[in-house]
Scaffold this motif. Structure first.
Motif, PDB file in Angstrom:
ATOM      1  N   ALA A  25      -2.511  52.552  47.865  1.00  0.00           N
ATOM      2  CA  ALA A  25      -2.320  52.715  49.306  1.00  0.00           C
ATOM      3  C   ALA A  25      -3.637  52.603  50.057  1.00  0.00           C
ATOM      4  CB  ALA A  25      -1.686  54.075  49.601  1.00  0.00           C
ATOM      5  N   SER A  26      -3.535  52.031  51.246  1.00  0.00           N
ATOM      6  CA  SER A  26      -4.626  52.066  52.225  1.00  0.00           C
ATOM      7  C   SER A  26      -4.206  53.085  53.273  1.00  0.00           C
ATOM      8  CB  SER A  26      -4.794  50.703  52.905  1.00  0.00           C
ATOM      9  OG  SER A  26      -5.122  49.722  51.954  1.00  0.00           O
ATOM     10  N   VAL A  27      -5.125  53.932  53.682  1.00  0.00           N
ATOM     11  CA  VAL A  27      -4.822  54.937  54.691  1.00  0.00           C
ATOM     12  C   VAL A  27      -5.050  54.338  56.070  1.00  0.00           C
ATOM     13  CG1 VAL A  27      -5.485  57.188  55.628  1.00  0.00           C
ATOM     14  CG2 VAL A  27      -5.327  56.860  53.155  1.00  0.00           C
ATOM     15  N   ILE A  28      -4.025  54.390  56.909  1.00  0.00           N
ATOM     16  CA  ILE A  28      -4.100  53.895  58.277  1.00  0.00           C
ATOM     17  C   ILE A  28      -4.551  55.027  59.197  1.00  0.00           C
ATOM     18  CG2 ILE A  28      -2.825  52.826  60.178  1.00  0.00           C
ATOM     19  CD1 ILE A  28      -3.160  51.083  57.571  1.00  0.00           C
ATOM     20  N   ASP A  29      -3.917  56.179  59.050  1.00  0.00           N
ATOM     21  CA  ASP A  29      -4.336  57.392  59.758  1.00  0.00           C
ATOM     22  C   ASP A  29      -3.829  58.580  58.954  1.00  0.00           C
ATOM     23  OD1 ASP A  29      -1.632  57.828  60.525  1.00  0.00           O
ATOM     24  OD2 ASP A  29      -1.928  56.918  62.473  1.00  0.00           O
ATOM     25  N   GLY A  30      -3.911  59.775  59.498  1.00  0.00           N
ATOM     26  CA  GLY A  30      -3.588  60.969  58.735  1.00  0.00           C
ATOM     27  C   GLY A  30      -2.158  61.095  58.257  1.00  0.00           C
ATOM     28  N   ASP A  31      -1.242  60.321  58.809  1.00  0.00           N
ATOM     29  CA  ASP A  31       0.147  60.403  58.351  1.00  0.00           C
ATOM     30  C   ASP A  31       0.776  59.034  58.147  1.00  0.00           C
ATOM     31  OD1 ASP A  31       0.648  59.627  61.014  1.00  0.00           O
ATOM     32  OD2 ASP A  31       1.087  61.682  61.629  1.00  0.00           O
ATOM     33  N   THR A  32      -0.047  58.002  58.024  1.00  0.00           N
ATOM     34  CA  THR A  32       0.464  56.646  57.809  1.00  0.00           C
ATOM     35  C   THR A  32      -0.390  55.941  56.756  1.00  0.00           C
ATOM     36  OG1 THR A  32       1.128  56.545  60.132  1.00  0.00           O
ATOM     37  CG2 THR A  32       1.107  54.469  58.925  1.00  0.00           C
ATOM     38  N   ILE A  33       0.300  55.337  55.802  1.00  0.00           N
ATOM     39  CA  ILE A  33      -0.378  54.557  54.772  1.00  0.00           C
ATOM     40  C   ILE A  33       0.233  53.168  54.731  1.00  0.00           C
ATOM     41  CG2 ILE A  33      -1.012  56.589  53.396  1.00  0.00           C
ATOM     42  CD1 ILE A  33       1.335  55.936  51.513  1.00  0.00           C
ATOM     43  N   GLU A  34      -0.367  52.300  53.939  1.00  0.00           N
ATOM     44  CA  GLU A  34       0.174  50.953  53.752  1.00  0.00           C
ATOM     45  C   GLU A  34       0.119  50.631  52.270  1.00  0.00           C
ATOM     46  OE1 GLU A  34      -0.688  47.838  56.728  1.00  0.00           O
ATOM     47  OE2 GLU A  34      -1.462  46.718  55.002  1.00  0.00           O
ATOM     48  N   ARG A  39       3.864  49.273  56.103  1.00  0.00           N
ATOM     49  CA  ARG A  39       3.426  50.521  56.733  1.00  0.00           C
ATOM     50  C   ARG A  39       4.436  51.608  56.413  1.00  0.00           C
ATOM     51  NH1 ARG A  39      -0.703  50.124  61.204  1.00  0.00           N
ATOM     52  NH2 ARG A  39      -1.994  48.523  60.241  1.00  0.00           N
ATOM     53  N   ILE A  40       3.917  52.778  56.040  1.00  0.00           N
ATOM     54  CA  ILE A  40       4.772  53.896  55.655  1.00  0.00           C
ATOM     55  C   ILE A  40       4.296  55.150  56.373  1.00  0.00           C
ATOM     56  CG2 ILE A  40       5.592  55.326  53.740  1.00  0.00           C
ATOM     57  CD1 ILE A  40       4.841  52.821  51.931  1.00  0.00           C
ATOM     58  N   ARG A  41       5.201  55.774  57.105  1.00  0.00           N
ATOM     59  CA  ARG A  41       4.928  57.024  57.829  1.00  0.00           C
ATOM     60  C   ARG A  41       5.377  58.169  56.944  1.00  0.00           C
ATOM     61  NH1 ARG A  41       4.363  61.213  60.584  1.00  0.00           N
ATOM     62  NH2 ARG A  41       4.267  61.306  62.841  1.00  0.00           N
ATOM     63  N   LEU A  42       4.499  59.143  56.723  1.00  0.00           N
ATOM     64  CA  LEU A  42       4.858  60.286  55.890  1.00  0.00           C
ATOM     65  C   LEU A  42       5.913  61.128  56.602  1.00  0.00           C
ATOM     66  CD1 LEU A  42       1.341  61.331  54.552  1.00  0.00           C
ATOM     67  CD2 LEU A  42       3.046  59.843  53.474  1.00  0.00           C
ATOM     68  N   TRP A  43       6.977  61.423  55.894  1.00  0.00           N
ATOM     69  CA  TRP A  43       8.114  62.141  56.448  1.00  0.00           C
ATOM     70  C   TRP A  43       7.782  63.611  56.699  1.00  0.00           C
ATOM     71  CZ3 TRP A  43      10.831  66.363  54.620  1.00  0.00           C
ATOM     72  CH2 TRP A  43      12.006  66.680  55.312  1.00  0.00           C
ATOM     73  N   ARG A  79      -5.699  56.077  43.060  1.00  0.00           N
ATOM     74  CA  ARG A  79      -4.476  56.358  42.311  1.00  0.00           C
ATOM     75  C   ARG A  79      -3.245  55.725  42.959  1.00  0.00           C
ATOM     76  NH1 ARG A  79      -4.598  62.711  41.751  1.00  0.00           N
ATOM     77  NH2 ARG A  79      -5.193  62.539  43.941  1.00  0.00           N
ATOM     78  N   ALA A  80      -2.244  55.475  42.150  1.00  0.00           N
ATOM     79  CA  ALA A  80      -0.985  54.906  42.643  1.00  0.00           C
ATOM     80  C   ALA A  80      -0.239  55.950  43.467  1.00  0.00           C
ATOM     81  CB  ALA A  80      -0.119  54.455  41.480  1.00  0.00           C
ATOM     82  N   VAL A  81       0.390  55.482  44.544  1.00  0.00           N
ATOM     83  CA  VAL A  81       1.206  56.325  45.417  1.00  0.00           C
ATOM     84  C   VAL A  81       2.652  55.871  45.257  1.00  0.00           C
ATOM     85  CG1 VAL A  81       1.671  56.978  47.810  1.00  0.00           C
ATOM     86  CG2 VAL A  81      -0.685  56.618  47.064  1.00  0.00           C
ATOM     87  N   THR A  82       3.558  56.849  45.152  1.00  0.00           N
ATOM     88  CA  THR A  82       4.987  56.571  45.067  1.00  0.00           C
ATOM     89  C   THR A  82       5.646  57.109  46.322  1.00  0.00           C
ATOM     90  OG1 THR A  82       4.953  56.761  42.656  1.00  0.00           O
ATOM     91  CG2 THR A  82       7.110  56.970  43.745  1.00  0.00           C
ATOM     92  N   CYS A  83       6.365  56.256  47.035  1.00  0.00           N
ATOM     93  CA  CYS A  83       7.045  56.651  48.271  1.00  0.00           C
ATOM     94  C   CYS A  83       8.540  56.424  48.142  1.00  0.00           C
ATOM     95  CB  CYS A  83       6.511  55.845  49.462  1.00  0.00           C
ATOM     96  SG  CYS A  83       4.772  56.164  49.815  1.00  0.00           S
ATOM     97  N   SER A  84       9.300  57.470  48.474  1.00  0.00           N
ATOM     98  CA  SER A  84      10.759  57.393  48.459  1.00  0.00           C
ATOM     99  C   SER A  84      11.246  57.307  49.905  1.00  0.00           C
ATOM    100  CB  SER A  84      11.353  58.632  47.783  1.00  0.00           C
ATOM    101  OG  SER A  84      10.897  58.706  46.457  1.00  0.00           O
ATOM    102  N   PRO A  85      11.684  56.129  50.340  1.00  0.00           N
ATOM    103  CA  PRO A  85      12.098  55.931  51.729  1.00  0.00           C
ATOM    104  C   PRO A  85      13.247  56.840  52.153  1.00  0.00           C
ATOM    105  CG  PRO A  85      11.786  53.827  50.653  1.00  0.00           C
ATOM    106  CD  PRO A  85      11.748  54.882  49.577  1.00  0.00           C
ATOM    107  N   ARG A  86      13.170  57.300  53.410  1.00  0.00           N
ATOM    108  CA  ARG A  86      14.233  58.122  54.006  1.00  0.00           C
ATOM    109  C   ARG A  86      14.823  57.472  55.241  1.00  0.00           C
ATOM    110  NH1 ARG A  86      13.811  64.490  53.758  1.00  0.00           N
ATOM    111  NH2 ARG A  86      13.903  64.649  51.510  1.00  0.00           N
ATOM    112  N   ALA A  87      14.008  56.705  55.971  1.00  0.00           N
ATOM    113  CA  ALA A  87      14.470  56.117  57.231  1.00  0.00           C
ATOM    114  C   ALA A  87      13.481  55.041  57.666  1.00  0.00           C
ATOM    115  CB  ALA A  87      14.565  57.202  58.303  1.00  0.00           C
ATOM    116  N   THR A  88      13.746  54.482  58.840  1.00  0.00           N
ATOM    117  CA  THR A  88      12.824  53.564  59.502  1.00  0.00           C
ATOM    118  C   THR A  88      12.617  54.117  60.901  1.00  0.00           C
ATOM    119  OG1 THR A  88      13.674  51.682  58.255  1.00  0.00           O
ATOM    120  CG2 THR A  88      12.468  51.182  60.280  1.00  0.00           C
ATOM    121  N   ASP A  89      11.360  54.156  61.369  1.00  0.00           N
ATOM    122  CA  ASP A  89      11.110  54.702  62.705  1.00  0.00           C
ATOM    123  C   ASP A  89      11.159  53.606  63.772  1.00  0.00           C
ATOM    124  OD1 ASP A  89       8.607  53.413  62.657  1.00  0.00           O
ATOM    125  OD2 ASP A  89       7.461  55.270  62.474  1.00  0.00           O
ATOM    126  N   ARG A  90      10.932  53.987  65.006  1.00  0.00           N
ATOM    127  CA  ARG A  90      11.047  53.030  66.113  1.00  0.00           C
ATOM    128  C   ARG A  90       9.979  51.941  66.074  1.00  0.00           C
ATOM    129  NH1 ARG A  90       9.109  56.553  71.339  1.00  0.00           N
ATOM    130  NH2 ARG A  90       7.264  57.420  70.351  1.00  0.00           N
TER     131      ARG A  90
END
Length: 168
Positions: A25-34, A39-43, A79-90
């Motif tokens: 993952a690349s960190v975009i900001d404190g609650d968003t990674i890529e 792009r993934i927003r932390l739930w 390290r590898a990041v694992t993300c389990s999707p829950r939704a898509t934001d606006r």
């Protein structure tokens, strides 16, 4: 039959039913990674915005949004990041619960005082972690801050970063 097949296709391809996203993952900001260009927003949490300021224990302003992003980047490392999707934001980002070595990144951020539980979305999932972080005076809780959602509302209404932050 086509409308039924189409409806089934939408359900099967919805973000909530999507497979885990795993990678570096690349960190975009404190609650968003890529990860892999996604792009993934932390739930369930909200971290200060990049330009947002907070006051430390010494009452001096510091860039708490940058502290959150830098802390997250340091924690993830390579390290590898694992993300389990829950939704898509606006903004069409995947909203997901993400972890590194079975540690929930949102829980880690809130527990370190780098982000807040966002009860509007989390239903209090990280509230106990926030209470513990506040009790220890971790991160933002060492001094004072404005909730990130209130900061963004101030900026949208024409405020400037310092005036919308916990500043003078």
């Amino acid at each position: 039959m086509k409308p039924i097949a189409f409806a089934v296709l939408l359900v099967l391809t919805s973000p909530a039913a999507a497979q885990d996203i795993i990678g570096q993952a690349s960190v975009i900001d404190g609650d968003t990674i890529e990860i892999h260009g996604q792009r993934i927003r932390l739930w369930g949490i909200d971290a200060p915005e990049s330009a947002q300021l907070c006051r430390g224990a010494d009452s001096l302003l510091f860039r708490c949004g940058s502290a959150a992003a830098n802390g997250l980047a340091d924690y993830i490392g390579g390290r590898a990041v694992t993300c389990s999707p829950r939704a898509t934001d606006r903004y069409r980002r995947v909203v997901a619960v993400c972890s590194v070595s079975d540690v929930d990144l949102a829980r880690w951020l809130v527990g370190g005082g780098l982000a807040l539980d966002w009860p509007k979305y989390s239903r209090g999932t990280y509230a106990a972690d926030q209470v513990k972080a506040a009790g220890k005076g971790a991160g933002m809780f060492a001094g004072s801050y404005i909730e990130p959602w209130a900061y963004r509302a101030c900026i949208r209404s024409g405020g400037r970063p310092q005036a919308c932050s916990d500043g003078d």
